[in-house]
Structures are given as structure tokens and as C-alpha cells.
Enzyme design. Structure first.
Site, PDB file in Angstrom:
ATOM      1  N   SER B 142       0.862  -1.185   0.000  1.00 18.45           N
ATOM      2  CA  SER B 142       0.000   0.000   0.000  1.00 18.45           C
ATOM      3  C   SER B 142       0.892   1.227   0.000  1.00 18.45           C
ATOM      4  CB  SER B 142      -0.853   0.013   1.269  1.00 18.45           C
ATOM      5  OG  SER B 142      -1.381   1.314   1.496  1.00 18.45           O
ATOM      6  N   TYR B 155      -1.596  -1.450  10.253  1.00 16.46           N
ATOM      7  CA  TYR B 155      -1.768  -1.698   8.821  1.00 16.46           C
ATOM      8  C   TYR B 155      -0.531  -1.211   8.049  1.00 16.46           C
ATOM      9  CZ  TYR B 155      -3.831  -1.138   4.113  1.00 16.46           C
ATOM     10  OH  TYR B 155      -4.081  -1.199   2.752  1.00 16.46           O
TER      11      TYR B 155
END
Lengths: 257, 251
Positions: B142, B155
Site C-alpha cells: 500500500s 496496517y
């Protein structure tokens, strides 16, 4: 059948330094995928060979021998291309020169040549192409940098080349942001070792074979393996990709760019 | 474009969102797909979409955090399709929580799905890829794995760990001609952000992207499919970030 998502049909691509090596490979792959081409090289015979190969693929093509350092000549090229082929959709700033020289031996002429072709050439070719891209709110610019822009050149000693290629990454990042409002995407491709005439001439096969052993994948690339990255970034598939870099380099990790 | 004809791709989390988009695009380019998702119904629907394109699909529903299940997934994928050429470690989830709110259970689950799942599935598929001296592994990281974010540090760290695997595996597996790369999406109009952010927040976030929009899931799939194809046979250890123009420095 629907058009493939990577199709370049109807696009006009201007590739500097497309008379031979990677530039020619980019031209041929993009022509195969439907693009019309501006073949551009100071080397006339080489440019003519690329033109012939592009026409064989059934694409339209014009040729220019302008020196990328000659701002007026480059502007003239863009005007001619627009008249003959239509506005430029894709610019690949590929023209370059290699030179292996220790720091102390790089003369002012060497320095000026290196920054003139890579940096000034890229800058003013792009400046000439951007106005119609802005008008049409669409454009793809792919700047050819080098793994050496990020790693330095080690034993090959070419600090002026490394710095010129790094400057191209600076332009890539700045233009990606500055031109985003007009939906113009700007990215870089930074090849590792590629089997083209330039390194074969300047480094020789013995050195290349030795260097291939140090690449994690154990080999250098064929020119078209770089073209695939360029053509991907030039296509509609990369409409959300801007300010990025793809380095086909056989497995060297790049940190801190 | 049929540059994945004859290939088999295993895609985790391909029951919806980006994972499903990867499955459908790769099937349209000729690949047969092992569809994995924790939700069987969702995986079956993706399999129907793959079959509608004339390709084979096989569903294995399991939680990638379960190491035994992941080993069974690899074995069943190879057993059914004969081989797995391409692995896309895509399964994941988001959680908008700040440091004080992240409890041990949240932390463990985040690491288990993204990091441990990708690790043990890849480990299970590698022996057969080594034997065939060919393989493509694409880890879905990401932009937050590189830039961080003011929320979701667990995350961000899990996605950064996937970049660590990418770089290490690229070097470790290069002698067997196995290529390992990452795709690090920016904003995508998929299930995650739509569920986690309301429309006004989403719109405001899009305004901050240089290209002023989030992308459709398939725009991430194009990068994945490029890396999965023979066109990227000299590309390994790299990250492509379709993020709309944000610059990534120092990853």
C-alpha cells in the site's frame, strides 16, 4: 473484439534517440501496439532504418534529425509532427550518451554534453510537447533514467552521467505534480544492464559478462524488456500512475530515491 | 492480449474488490485462476466470472491466517490445476484505528492476515516454482506502507513488511528465475475505503490526490498483470505504486 487495454492505436508517440538501441525497440513495440511515430535521432542512417521498420508495421511515421539540445529545432519538430501526424500524445525522452570517465578527467565539454543531451534535451522537448497536451487534457511523458541515477556507477566512473540521470528523476517528480491538473502523467523507467550497442562499445563483452554474474537474475536485459515498461506507462492502463519509476534491473533493490 | 495463456494464478482475497478485479483481468488474458477468499460465496461468484471468460477456476475458501489451511490451499491449487505460475498475495483488510485503540487482538489479526499469510503461502508454493525454474510473486502492499498515515499504524507496518519480503525474496529466489515484486496502491474505489470512509471524506481525500481522483480496482490490476506477464521477466524486487501522482521517497 474490444480494443486491448494496452493499445496505442490512434496515438502519436515521439521517441527521442530512436535510431537504435532501446529507443528503436520502444518505437517498434509502440508501433506494433498501434502508435504512429516521430522517429528522432541525430544519426541519420540509424533513424532511416527505424523509419523503415515502423512503416513495415503499417504505421505512419515522420523523422527528425534535430539535436535535442537545439531548442528551436525541437520546437520546429513539434510543429511538423502536429501538421503531419496530429498532436503528440506520448513523449519518450530517451536520447542519451554514455561516457566512462573518472571524476578528475571529466572536462567541461564532457560535462556540458552530458547535461545538454539528457537534462536540457529532456526539459525542452517536454516543454515543446506540453502545450497541446494541456489543451487536450491528456498526455504521457516517459523519461528514461538509469539504475545509476540511484546507485551511482561504481567501477564505471561516470559521475556526470549518474547526476544527469538523477536530474531526470527530479524532473519526473516535479512534472508529475505540476502537470497532474491537466491529466498528464509523467513517469520514469530506469533500466539496469541492457544489451545495446552503447555498453557493448563502451564497456566490451568481457566486462558485460562479468557484470551479468552480479545481477541477481544472472543476465542483462534485451532492449525490448525495457520497452514493455515504457509501453505500459504510455498506455491507458497506467492512467493512475504518475510520478513513479519502474526499474527493470534484474533484481537490484533501490532504496532512498 | 493473451500474454497469460497457459498460466495458472492463485489470488488470495479474490472474492471482491481489487482481488476480484485481478482475477477477472488475468483470466481475460488467458490465465486459469485459483480463487481464494475467506467468504466462499464471494469466491464462487468470482469463479463464475472467470469461467464466463472461458477460463478454468477453482475455489478454495480459507482464512490465510491459518497456516495449515494455507498449506492445504497451495496443495489443492497445484493438485487441481497442475501448477501455480503466479501468486498474488492480495488478501487483506483495513482498520481505521489510532495507536491507543489498537488492542492485541487487532494487532495480531493485522499481522496474521497480511504478513504471516503471505509468508506461509509463498513458502508452500516455492518448491514447485523452483523445480520449474519459473514463478511470479506479486505482493500487494500500500502507499501507506511507504508514507505512513495518521491512523492504522498496524496496517502501515504490515504493508511495509510485505515490501521487506519483496526485496528479500527477489534476491533469494532470483537463481531460480522467480520474480518477486510489489504493487502499492494509493486510493482505490473498492470495498475497503467505501466501507471505512463516508462519501464526503472520500471526496475530500480525492481532492488531495494530484490527479484528483481515486482509481477503479482494475487500474491496480493492470500493474499486477504487467508484473505477472513475461513482459516483466527482467523486473524483480521493484514496487509499482499506482497512486495518482504522490511521490514516494526513501522506501
Amino acid at each position: 473484439m474490444a480494443e486491448a487495454s494496452n493499445s496505442l492505436r490512434g496515438k502519436v508517440a515521439w521517441i527521442t534517440g530512436s535510431g537504435r538501441g532501446m529507443g528503436r525497440a520502444h518505437a517498434l513495440l509502440m508501433a506494433e501496439r498501434g502508435a504512429d511515430l516521430v522517429v528522432h535521432d541525430v544519426l541519420k542512417d540509424e533513424a532511416a532504418a527505424t523509419v523503415e521498420a515502423v512503416r513495415k508495421l503499417g504505421r505512419r511515421c515522420i523523422v527528425s534529425h534535430a539535436d535535442v539540445r537545439d531548442v528551436g529545432a525541437v520546437q520546429g519538430l513539434v510543429a511538423t509532427a502536429q501538421k503531419e501526424l496530429g498532436p503528440i500524445d506520448i513523449l519518450v525522452n530517451n536520447a542519451g550518451v554514455g561516457q566512462h570517465r573518472p571524476f578528475e578527467d571529466i572536462s567541461e565539454a564532457d560535462f556540458d554534453l552530458m547535461f545538454g543531451v539528457h537534462v536540457k534535451g529532456t526539459f525542452f522537448c517536454t516543454q515543446a510537447a506540453v502545450p497541446t497536451m494541456k489543451e487536450r487534457r491528456s498526455g504521457k511523458i516517459v523519461n528514461i533514467s538509469s539504475i545509476w541515477a540511484m546507485t551511482g556507477a561504481g567501477i564505471n566512473k561516470a559521475s556526470h552521467y549518474c547526476a544527469a540521470k538523477t536530474a531526470i528523476l527530479g524532473l519526473t517528480k516535479a512534472w508529475a505534480k505540476e502537470l497532474a491538473p491537466w491529466n498528464i502523467m509523467v513517469n520514469a523507467v530506469s533500466p539496469g544492464g541492457v544489451l545495446t550497442e552503447m555498453p557493448i562499445k563502451t564497456q566490451g563483452w568481457d566486462m558485460i559478462r562479468e557484470k551479468e554474474k552480479r545481477v541477481p537474475l544472472g543476465r542483462w536485459a534485451r532492449p525490448e524488456e525495457v520497452s514493455y515498461a515504457v509501453a505500459f506507462l504510455a498506455s491507458g492502463e497506467a492512467d493512475f500512475i504518475s510520478g513513479q519509476q519502474i526499474s527493470p534491473n534484474g533484481g537490484e533493490t533501490i532504496v532512498g530515491i | 492480449m493473451g500474454n497469460l495463456i497457459g498460466k495458472v494464478a492463485l489470488i488470495t482475497g479474490s472474492g471482491d474488490g481489487m482481488g476480484r478485479a485481478h482475477a477477472v483481468l488475468m483470466a481475460s488474458r488467458g490465465a486459469d485462476i485459483v480463487v481464494n477468499d475467506i467468504r466462499r460465496d464471494a469466491a464462487e461468484e468470482t469463479a463464475r466470472m472467470v469461467k464466463a471468460l472461458g477460463r478454468k477456476a477453482h475455489v478454495v475458501a480459507c482464512d490465510v491466517a491459518d497456516t495449515a489451511a494455507v498449506r492445504a490451499l497451495a496443495a489443492e491449487g497445484i493438485g487441481t490445476m497442475g501448477k501455480v505460475d503466479i501468486l498474488v498475495n492480495n488478501a487483506g483488510f483495513g482498520q481505521r484505528a489510532q495507536l491507543p485503540e489498537i488492542v492485541e487482538k487487532d494487532f495480531d489479526r493485522m499481522m496474521a492476515v497480511h504478513v504471516k499469510g503471505s509468508f506461509f503461502l509463498t513458502q508452500a508454493l516455492i518448491p514447485a516454482m523452483k523445480e520449474r525454474r519459473y514463478g511470479k510473486i506479486i505482493n500487494i502492499s500500500s502507499i501507506w506502507g511507504m508514507t505512513g498515515a495518521p491512523v492504522a499504524s498496524h496496517y502501515c507496518a504490515a504493508k511495509a513488511a510485505l515490501l521487506g519480503f519483496t526485496k528479500a525474496w527477489a534476491k533469494e529466489l532470483a537463481p531460480w528465475n522467480i520474480h518477486v515484486n510489489a504493487v502499492a496502491p494509493g486510493g482505490v474505489r473498492s470495498g475497503g475505503p467505501i466501507k471505512l470512509d463516508n462519501p464526503e471524506i472520500l471526496r475530500a481525500k480525492e481532492e488531495k490526490v494530484p490527479l484528483k481522483r481515486y482509481c477503479e480496482p482494475v487500474e491496480i490490476s493492470y500493474a499486477v498483470a504487467y508484473l505477472a506477464s513475461p513482459e516483466a521477466d527482467f523486473v524483480t524486487g521493484q514496487v509499482i505504486s499506482p497512486n495518482g501522482g504522490d511521490t514516494i521517497v526513501g522506501f
